[in-house]
Design a protein around this motif. Structure first.
Motif, PDB file in Angstrom:
ATOM      1  N   ALA A  14       0.811  -1.214   0.000  1.00  0.00           N
ATOM      2  CA  ALA A  14       0.000   0.000   0.000  1.00  0.00           C
ATOM      3  C   ALA A  14       0.845   1.264   0.000  1.00  0.00           C
ATOM      4  N   LEU A  15       1.939   1.259   0.777  1.00  0.00           N
ATOM      5  CA  LEU A  15       2.713   2.480   0.975  1.00  0.00           C
ATOM      6  C   LEU A  15       3.979   2.571   0.118  1.00  0.00           C
ATOM      7  N   ILE A  16       4.443   1.433  -0.391  1.00  0.00           N
ATOM      8  CA  ILE A  16       5.701   1.439  -1.152  1.00  0.00           C
ATOM      9  C   ILE A  16       5.481   1.026  -2.604  1.00  0.00           C
ATOM     10  N   ILE A  17       4.985  -0.179  -2.808  1.00  0.00           N
ATOM     11  CA  ILE A  17       4.914  -0.723  -4.161  1.00  0.00           C
ATOM     12  C   ILE A  17       3.890  -0.001  -5.030  1.00  0.00           C
ATOM     13  N   LYS A  18       2.671   0.165  -4.547  1.00  0.00           N
ATOM     14  CA  LYS A  18       1.657   0.827  -5.369  1.00  0.00           C
ATOM     15  C   LYS A  18       2.069   2.250  -5.758  1.00  0.00           C
ATOM     16  N   PRO A  19       2.587   3.074  -4.842  1.00  0.00           N
ATOM     17  CA  PRO A  19       3.043   4.415  -5.259  1.00  0.00           C
ATOM     18  C   PRO A  19       4.190   4.385  -6.265  1.00  0.00           C
ATOM     19  N   ILE A  20       5.146   3.447  -6.088  1.00  0.00           N
ATOM     20  CA  ILE A  20       6.257   3.341  -7.030  1.00  0.00           C
ATOM     21  C   ILE A  20       5.743   2.980  -8.423  1.00  0.00           C
ATOM     22  N   VAL A  21       4.855   1.995  -8.476  1.00  0.00           N
ATOM     23  CA  VAL A  21       4.312   1.555  -9.760  1.00  0.00           C
ATOM     24  C   VAL A  21       3.526   2.680 -10.426  1.00  0.00           C
ATOM     25  N   LYS A  22       2.755   3.409  -9.640  1.00  0.00           N
ATOM     26  CA  LYS A  22       1.894   4.451 -10.194  1.00  0.00           C
ATOM     27  C   LYS A  22       2.666   5.703 -10.589  1.00  0.00           C
ATOM     28  N   ILE A  23       3.630   6.101  -9.743  1.00  0.00           N
ATOM     29  CA  ILE A  23       4.299   7.383  -9.950  1.00  0.00           C
ATOM     30  C   ILE A  23       5.635   7.245 -10.681  1.00  0.00           C
TER      31      ILE A  23
END
Length: 216
Positions: A14-23
């Protein structure tokens, strides 16, 4: 400990992987996402990078994260204690023995039992990672698994770009757009040969649908 690990896994994605993938990576959907909302289900995708697994998990809702298990090689991901703990509890892999090291364990049955219990497996039909942005021949494992679990839907997904972001044998992360193509779910029908041909056809069609600039 089980619930602590589940919480850590949720926080990691939720806090690391999803933001990295999205941004940082930046996914570009070539069509409307077609993904399971519950298990059992089998996600099958091409394999060019360690990021493939992370991206595929990030596509799924966090509420079903506890059901998601990437199928991975035990001899590679369980090499030391920390990697074993991280991949088993945070990534959530289903470790299987490749190259027939343990003759008493059937990898197809390992996967089938997970599907029978309602899991969502991530499976790479090519086997190991290939060269950046090049698909290799699909192995028959996915066909045998589909035949063993004929009612479980398979969701074919094709990804382009991750082989350049983090290719095989490279530790340097390079931000690069990733194109993702989804295909309608399919279930096993007729025979191994015809189903294998249909899976290959799906991937070929998805690969052809990616709109790339002339220099790519």
């Amino acid at each position: 400990m089980k619930y602590i690990n589940l919480a850590l896994r949720w926080l990691f994605f939720a806090l690391i992987i999803k933001p990295i993938v999205k941004i940082v990576i930046g996914l570009r959907y070539q069509n409307q996402p077609i993904l399971p909302q519950d298990g059992p289900a089998l996600l099958i995708a091409n394999h060019n990078s360690h990021l493939d697994t992370m991206v595929l998990i990030s596509l799924l809702p966090l509420k079903i994260l506890h059901k998601v298990q990437p199928v991975a090689a035990a001899d590679y991901f369980l090499k030391n204690k920390f990697m074993a703990w991280f991949t088993l509890n945070i990534i959530g892999i289903l470790p299987i023995e490749r190259q027939g090291k343990d003759k008493t364990v059937n990898p197809i049955e390992q996967c089938a039992k997970a599907l029978d219990s309602g899991k969502i497996l991530i499976f790479f039909p090519e086997g190991s990672r290939g060269e950046p942005e090049k698909m290799t021949d699909l192995k028959y494992g996915v066909v045998k698994l589909a035949e063993r679990c004929p009612k479980v839907p398979l969701y074919p997904i094709y990804m382009h770009g991750l082989g350049k972001t983090l290719p095989k044998g490279d530790a340097l992360f390079v931000p690069f757009f990733c194109d993702v193509v989804f295909s309608e779910p399919m279930t096993y029908e007729n025979s191994q040969e015809s189903f294998y041909g249909e899976v290959k056809k799906r991937f070929a069609n998805m690969q052809d649908s990616v709109k790339l600039p002339k220099w790519d």
